[in-house]
Structure formats: C-alpha cells, structure tokens
Design an enzyme around this catalytic site. Structure first.
Site, PDB file in Angstrom:
ATOM      1  N   HIS A  38       0.855  -1.190   0.000  1.00 45.50           N
ATOM      2  CA  HIS A  38       0.000   0.000   0.000  1.00 45.50           C
ATOM      3  C   HIS A  38       0.891   1.239   0.000  1.00 45.50           C
ATOM      4  CE1 HIS A  38      -2.357  -3.285   1.661  1.00 45.50           C
ATOM      5  NE2 HIS A  38      -3.448  -2.641   1.326  1.00 45.50           N
ATOM      6  N   HIS A 286      -4.039   2.938  -3.417  1.00 48.06           N
ATOM      7  CA  HIS A 286      -4.260   2.399  -2.078  1.00 48.06           C
ATOM      8  C   HIS A 286      -3.586   1.045  -1.867  1.00 48.06           C
ATOM      9  CE1 HIS A 286      -6.220   1.519   1.727  1.00 48.06           C
ATOM     10  NE2 HIS A 286      -6.600   0.358   1.232  1.00 48.06           N
ATOM     11  N   GLU A 438     -17.826  -5.602  24.026  1.00 47.62           N
ATOM     12  CA  GLU A 438     -16.954  -6.777  24.126  1.00 47.62           C
ATOM     13  C   GLU A 438     -15.743  -6.698  23.200  1.00 47.62           C
ATOM     14  OE1 GLU A 438     -21.109  -8.112  25.273  1.00 47.62           O
ATOM     15  OE2 GLU A 438     -20.227  -7.003  23.592  1.00 47.62           O
ATOM     16  N   HIS A 499     -27.980 -17.979  23.796  1.00 49.18           N
ATOM     17  CA  HIS A 499     -27.058 -17.736  24.897  1.00 49.18           C
ATOM     18  C   HIS A 499     -26.328 -19.005  25.344  1.00 49.18           C
ATOM     19  CE1 HIS A 499     -28.938 -13.869  24.984  1.00 49.18           C
ATOM     20  NE2 HIS A 499     -28.281 -13.490  26.068  1.00 49.18           N
TER      21      HIS A 499
END
Length: 696
Positions: A38, A286, A438, A499
């Site tokens: 890059h 890029h 999280e 869960h």
C-alpha cells in the site's frame, strides 16, 4: 530575522523535506519491489509521521522499551512502510524476547528491500514482538486505535499508582494514526466512546481523511460528519487542512498536549498517493504498486533522482539523530536519573516497576488462594473464580480488570476494601467497567497487557464471538492477557440457544498459542488461575460454569494440581489397565465420575480423565500423554456440552463422543441434560456398547 537566521531556517526546511521524501520514496520502492502493498498512505502521511517522530515524540531509538517512552500506534497497519522507514531512519535498536537490548538495527535497509518477504523485519503489517519499535500488532482495522485506549488507561493507572510528588515516573502520551476503515469498524466506535468517558487526555488519534478506500471514494459508503461524531463522544477535535503543513501538524499536537480531561482527534486532510500525477486521490494508490513509470513521475514531482531506488540521501540519518535521537536520549537520561532517586525514596514501588517490566510476579503472589472442601452441592465455576480474583488482586498490585457490563453475573467484581473503580476521577482503581463493548474490551485488555499490567476482561462465553479478533491478536502478540468467560455451556437453561455456546470451545482451541481451560470444579478453577498467572508470553481463556459443580473429594480422587498438565487421571480402577476411558472437561467431569462409579460396581475397569485444557496437554511429553491415555485402550468416550469437533483426536475412530451436534434449546438445565444425553446412565450405556457388554 537576519540573513543568517533565514538561511538556517531554509536549510532546516530543506532537510525536513528531504527526510519526508525519503520516507515516501522508500515506501514506493519497497512496495514496487515486493509487487504488493500500500504505497498511497505512506506518500500522504510521511509529513505527519516525520513530525511526530522527529519533532514531538519522546522515544529513544537506542532503547525502544524505555518505560516512559511515548507510544506510537499505526492503526491503519497496511501503511506499514511508514513505520519501517522511520524505524530504519532513526536507527532504532533491536530488543529480544528477554528484554535485552541487542544493539542491532531493528529494521535494516535490506529488510526494507525485502519488504513483505519471508524473515524480513519489514512485514506487510506491523508485528509486535517481531520488530522492536512496534508497540502493537495492527492490520485488522480498528484494532490499533482500540488497543491504544488500553495503553492510555494503563498510563493513567501507572501514574496514579506509582507517581509521587516530584517523581512523575509515568507521564507518557499515546499517538495513534488511523484511517477511514478504523473509524468505520465498530470496534473503533466502542473504544472512542469509552476513551471519552474516561477523559483520556493522554491519547491522540490522528485521522487520515483522504476520502479513499479500496472500492473508491468514501462518498459511496461514508457520509457522516466525523467531527460532530467525536464532539458528541466528548473528544477535543482539531483539524489540519493540509497534510503537508508540518507546522500546523506540530501546533495541533501541542494543542493535544495542552488539553485536559478529554482525548484528542486530529482530522488531517490528505491526498492519498501524494505526488503521483495519475494516481493521487484514487483507489489505485491504495492497495497495489504504482508501477515503475508512475514512480519515476512521482519522484520527479518530489525533485528526487528518478531512477534511484532505496536512496537515503546524505544528511538524513544525521538529521534524525539530531532530532529524535538527541531529544529521546536526553529524555531517557533524565528519567533514569529520576528513577534512581525514586528507587532510594520509594524502594518497594521501584521493585514493583522492575517486576512489571519483566512480566514477573511479586513474591507470595499465590498466597491465601482458597482450598475448597468436598461438597456434593458444590460451587459454580464463576463463584470460585470471583474468590480467586479477589485474592490475586490483593497479592498482585498491578493485576486488574473488569467485565463488559456483566461483573455481577461473571463474578468479576473486586470487592475488597480499597479496590475501587477506574473512572475519569479515579484512574487507579482495580475494577474497569468496559460497558457493553466486548470487542473493544478485548483490544483494551491487550493494550493494558502491552503496558505490562496483568489484565483480564470478562463476559458470557457466547459473546466471545465479539471479542475473538482481539483475542486472536493477543495470541499473535504472545501477550499474557486473561479472558474470563462464564455461562460456558447450557447452564443458561431457559435463555435458549442464543445464549448457549456450542461451537465456542472449538473456536478458542483452534487459535494457535492461546491456552483454553475449562475447569471441572472449584479447585480446578484455583489451579487454572495458578497456571495462567505464571504465563509470560501466552494469553488464556477460562471457560467457567454458571451453575454449581460438585466439589470433588480430593482425598478420594487425584489432586487438582493435575490441571498444570492439561489432563490427568482423576479416578482409576484397581487391578490392571482400564477397559474404558471416560474423558471430560468442566461440568461433565462429575458426570463422568458418577458413570465411573457405576461401571466399577458392574465390574468394568473404568478410568476418568479430567481434561481442562487440550493446549496444555499437547505440550506434555509423549510418555506422559500415553500414561494418561494408554494407546492400547481404544474404548474411549469424550463427554462435553459443546461441539464434538476435534474430540476424534482423543477417542479415535472407534470411540464415542457425547456432545452437541445441534444448537441448544430453551428449558431448565436438567431437561436439557436429559434431552441431549448428558446423564450418567447414558455414559454407562455407551461404555457397555463399546465393550460389547450391553447384555449385563
């Protein structure tokens, strides 16, 4: 200004530009030679990186792990040639895994010539532990800036805990460069929100606002007002309209250092591929080489010899040596002198800092760890963990952590007198509230660990999916981070399959270098922590139960110290090798013990192997592994409330696996155990079938 002063100013500006263009051309040449990489961002951000390193940052290239150095994080890690160039030009020295200063260059010009090639110290993305001067591994966008928040929290904590009047032992800053991708990724948003809440005025993000991603101009996906977004978070937001204006960049960085009670975002307007006449401001600059002709034209625009490759002009090394070299060395010398006086005035704190820096533990770190008596009713893994954490946090001053808004349920609250909460006004607490973030939690724990604190983060095991990218990076970086996951199986019961983790143990076991432990009872929890805290270069996952697990009678069964071997013979039969081996982890170990007792009563020689950690067991000698799982005994049953994936390695083609081949269900735990076969009689039945003794 006199003529002499003007000439000196012009000469400095000329050398500054020469250094900037050296970074640009090294980057272009390296990418072109590698045929991948890059180039565009290094071409655009060379003035920024030059300014941070040679004018602003406190960093000594001769000692890149000096404790009070400023930290530099390249979050848009695909622009790694920025970092390899500056590490080479500053002549940063290498450090080995034992923290010994080797005196060798961290990145040589030959490394840059072999950019992205095997064994080069100039890999495709910044890699911590592989290249000295790299503060964290980056590449997955957003991870770097999120990790920098952990670094900033760590500096605040260290200053609160260690600094004394006249002794600012820790007062460093963190600079993180990021791009559009880092700000689009959710982890960046999570981290930015928490950084503002905590008032981290030691943290500066510089946003490369070039309007280009791989697919083209950002207007196709990204139209929000970044400035207003960060102002809404509570950041100090500045703007530099020209990425080539080093004076304005330096002024903005000074504004950051003068700002109190808020992190700073500098929005830097840049041109990707700056100087390339046909590819500037395009996606073509890029993620691929510019091509030989475009490189020649870009070098012409810089006033550079067009056919020169990997050129470092005379005076460039000296200019960096007189800049960051002299400034960094002087800052380090002052700090060493200060620390020598500090050691005399506060010897105990100095010893703590020494131990932290070497990732050592204080003497007596495991004193007073609980020993749980046999109890058929037992205690939940999470409850045992909570008791252990509160002992460890008192024994180890730099041990801290928290939960993603689940501390009461994870049992991770540190409740002893003086534990305290980490907040903007109290950065020296032990309880860190991550909020429902999280992913950022995982990255922040990495940042704390990179700062040499012993840190943990916690949530339900099902939500480890959100934290997994950061956990994977902790394994790549060989950090002793700790991730505590409760509700590790079907103990959630009525919460149902959303869960109830099924595939998560297999997912964690699949990460190289990560130690995953699922303890069977309270004493195995203690031993799991005893093992994990002694790790210096490996992260660990602890998968703990929500529901009570019987505390095994260790006078009848083997000691829980066997956890340190990954698997051990918990219960055995007398009189010869076993006919059948029952292997289990976590809550299923007590189930296996019940089945074992029934089999013994039926005259079948049974062995129970508690296997809390595949990873640790695989590191044991072949002799030990064969002693636990004798190759001659092929009648084997694995029992685990999780995916059966991977258990074939231990039970073989002729063995049985009692596990989950579907998702769970919403029901009380006992009903779920009955439905999915996690009952002693089902294990006994499977054992008899394997042995051809079903008629008994």
């Amino acid at each position: 200004m006199t003529t002499t002063q003007l000439a000196q100013t012009l000469d400095i500006a000329r050398v500054d530009q020469l250094c900037i263009n050296t970074i640009r051309t090294l980057s272009m040449d390296a990418v072109q030679q590698a045929k991948s990489g890059h180039p565009g961002t290094p071409m655009a951000l060379a003035p920024l990186v030059y300014t941070i390193w040679n004018r602003v940052m406190r960093f000594d290239p001769q000692d890149p792990i000096w404790p009070n150095r400023d930290r530099f994080v390249l979050s848009n890690g695909h622009a790694s040639m920025l970092l390899w160039s500056v590490l080479h030009l500053t002549r940063t020295k290498a450090v080995n895994a034992d923290y010994e200063r080797l005196g060798d260059p961290s990145v040589t010009l030959d490394d840059i010539r072999s950019f992205r090639q095997i064994d080069s110290k100039a890999p495709g993305h910044p890699e911590y532990h592989w290249v000295s001067g790299v503060e964290t591994t980056t590449g997955p966008l957003g991870q770097g800036i999120a990790t920098s928040v952990g670094m900033a929290i760590a500096q605040k904590w260290l200053a609160d805990h260690c600094n004394r009047p006249g002794f600012d032992i820790f007062d460093y800053n963190i600079y993180a460069v990021c791009g559009d991708g880092c700000l689009m990724e959710g982890v960046g948003s999570e981290a930015a929100s928490l950084a503002a809440h905590l008032g981290l005025d030691n943290l500066c993000w510089i946003y490369d606002n070039n309007h280009i991603t791989i697919e083209g101009n950002t207007r196709i996906t990204f139209s929000e007002d970044v400035e207003l977004r960060f102002l809404a978070y509570g950041w100090n937001v500045l703007r530099v309209g020209d990425a080539n204006d080093t004076s304005r960049i330096e002024h903005a960085l000074q504004n950051f250092r003068d700002t109190k009670n808020a992190p700073t975002l500098i929005i830097l307007d840049s041109h990707i591929g700056y100087g390339a006449p046909h590819k500037q401001d395009t996606a073509d600059a890029h993620g691929e080489p510019l091509g030989d002709e475009e490189i020649r034209l870009a070098k012409r625009a810089y006033g550079w010899p067009e056919d020169a490759r990997f050129l470092v002009p005379e005076g460039v090394y000296d200019h960096f040596a007189k800049g960051i070299g002299e400034r960094g060395a002087a800052a380090r010398r002052r700090w060493i002198n200060l620390f020598d006086a500090y050691r005399t005035a506060y010897p105990d704190l100095a010893v703590e800092i020494d131990r932290m820096e070497r990732r050592e533990l204080p003497e007596g770190w495991d004193r007073n760890l609980p020993v749980f008596p046999a109890d058929s009713k037992g205690i939940a893994g999470r409850d045992a963990s909570g008791k252990v954490l509160n002992v460890l946090a008192q024994n180890i001053p730099w041990f801290l952590g928290g939960s993603a808004d689940l501390a009461p349920s994870n049992r991770t609250s540190l409740t002893y007198d003086g534990a305290g909460d980490i907040q903007a006004g109290s950065p020296g607490g032990k309880n860190l509230h991550f909020g429902i973030r999280e992913h950022a939690m995982g990255a922040i724990v990495n940042g704390l660990s990179l700062s040499k604190l012993r840190a943990f983060g916690a949530t339900f095991f099902i939500f480890s999916d959100y934290a997994r990218p950061a956990i994977r990076l902790s394994a790549i970086m060989e950090l002793p981070a700790i991730f505590i996951f409760t509700h590790e199986a079907m103990g959630d019961g009525e919460d149902g399959p959303t869960h109830q983790p099924v595939e998560h143990l297999a997912s964690m076991r699949a990460i190289p270098g990560l130690v995953t432990l699922r303890p069977a009872d309270a004493n195995e929890v203690v031993e799991a922590y005893r093992y994990v805290l002694q790790l210096r270069h490996k992260p660990a996952v602890l998968a703990l139960s929500r529901q009570p697990l019987p505390t095994l009678d260790r006078s009848k069964y083997a000691s829980a110290s066997g956890v340190s071997r990954g698997a051990y013979v918990l219960a055995d039969s007398l009189g010869g090798i076993p006919e059948v081996i029952l292997i289990a982890s976590g809550s299923e170990v007590s189930l296996a013990v019940d089945a074992h007792e029934t089999l013994l009563a039926d005259g079948i020689r049974s062995r129970v192997v508690s296997m809390p950690s595949w990873d640790i067991f695989e590191e044991q000698s072949q002799q030990y592994r064969d002693s636990v799982l004798p190759p001659a005994v092929t009648a084997r049953i694995a029992i685990e409330q999780a995916s059966t994936f991977g258990w074939e390695r231990y039970v073989g083609l002729s063995g049985r696996i009692i596990g989950m081949k579907t998702f769970g269900a919403s029901a009380p735990l006992k009903e779920l155990q009955r439905k999915f076969g996690f009952e002693p009689e089902r294990v006994v039945e499977a054992a008899r079938e394997l042995l051809g003794k079903t008629g008994r």
